[in-house]
Design a protein around this motif. Structure first.
Motif, PDB file in Angstrom:
ATOM      1  N   ASN A   3       4.745 -11.159 -58.259  1.00 42.37           N
ATOM      2  CA  ASN A   3       3.294 -11.136 -58.371  1.00 42.37           C
ATOM      3  C   ASN A   3       2.555 -10.981 -57.059  1.00 42.37           C
ATOM      4  O   ASN A   3       1.629 -10.213 -56.962  1.00 42.37           O
ATOM      5  N   ASP A   4       2.944 -11.735 -56.055  1.00 41.82           N
ATOM      6  CA  ASP A   4       2.176 -11.675 -54.822  1.00 41.82           C
ATOM      7  C   ASP A   4       3.063 -11.899 -53.606  1.00 41.82           C
ATOM      8  O   ASP A   4       4.261 -12.151 -53.703  1.00 41.82           O
ATOM      9  N   GLU A   5       2.427 -11.788 -52.462  1.00 41.35           N
ATOM     10  CA  GLU A   5       3.133 -11.900 -51.184  1.00 41.35           C
ATOM     11  C   GLU A   5       3.834 -13.248 -51.028  1.00 41.35           C
ATOM     12  O   GLU A   5       4.947 -13.317 -50.506  1.00 41.35           O
ATOM     13  N   ARG A   6       3.211 -14.316 -51.511  1.00 44.03           N
ATOM     14  CA  ARG A   6       3.832 -15.651 -51.387  1.00 44.03           C
ATOM     15  C   ARG A   6       5.147 -15.735 -52.144  1.00 44.03           C
ATOM     16  O   ARG A   6       6.107 -16.335 -51.662  1.00 44.03           O
ATOM     17  N   ARG A  53       2.103  -7.605 -50.462  1.00 42.00           N
ATOM     18  CA  ARG A  53       2.181  -7.616 -51.918  1.00 42.00           C
ATOM     19  C   ARG A  53       2.799  -6.284 -52.346  1.00 42.00           C
ATOM     20  O   ARG A  53       2.839  -5.336 -51.559  1.00 42.00           O
ATOM     21  N   ASP A  80       7.897  -5.456 -49.399  1.00 41.05           N
ATOM     22  CA  ASP A  80       6.838  -5.596 -50.403  1.00 41.05           C
ATOM     23  C   ASP A  80       7.356  -5.915 -51.802  1.00 41.05           C
ATOM     24  O   ASP A  80       6.601  -5.872 -52.767  1.00 41.05           O
TER      25      ASP A  80
END
Length: 113
Positions: A3-6, A53, A80
């Protein structure tokens, strides 16, 4: 899901720990555009990693810093997604000390930097 960078960052750190390495959060006060992580693996293998991301691209200042590190002889990679993170760690683990060109550093889009 990626879902996201984290989520990608957390996954990368876990993959590095599985290989008995360290994934330092790289912070440099007063310097813009520094990569997010410095991966250090057994055997003297190190790589700067900029996390994005999915389908994200580095900002111009980040491209400048990554290029600068690359021209100083360091490995730099933009990650990514989780598949790229896993593949990076696996490829780094297969390197021998001093084998600087076996991991292709990220190809950065041409820009003003």
């Amino acid at each position: 899901m990626q879902n996201d960078e984290r989520d990608i960052e957390k996954f990368l750190v876990q993959e590095v720990k599985k290989k008995h390495g360290k994934a330092f959060k790289f912070v440099s006060p007063g310097a813009l555009g520094v990569p997010d992580r410095l991966i250090c693996l057994p055997g003297g293998i190190a790589c700067f990693v900029e996390l994005k991301r999915p389908c994200g691209k580095p900002r111009p200042v980040q491209r400048f810093v990554l290029r600068s590190l690359y021209h100083l002889g360091h490995r730099v990679v933009v990650v990514d997604n989780k598949n790229t993170a896993r593949a990076l760690v696996e490829r780094l683990c297969r390197l021998k000390e001093g084998d600087y060109h076996a991991v292709r550093s990220t190809r950065l889009p041409k820009g003003r930097s």
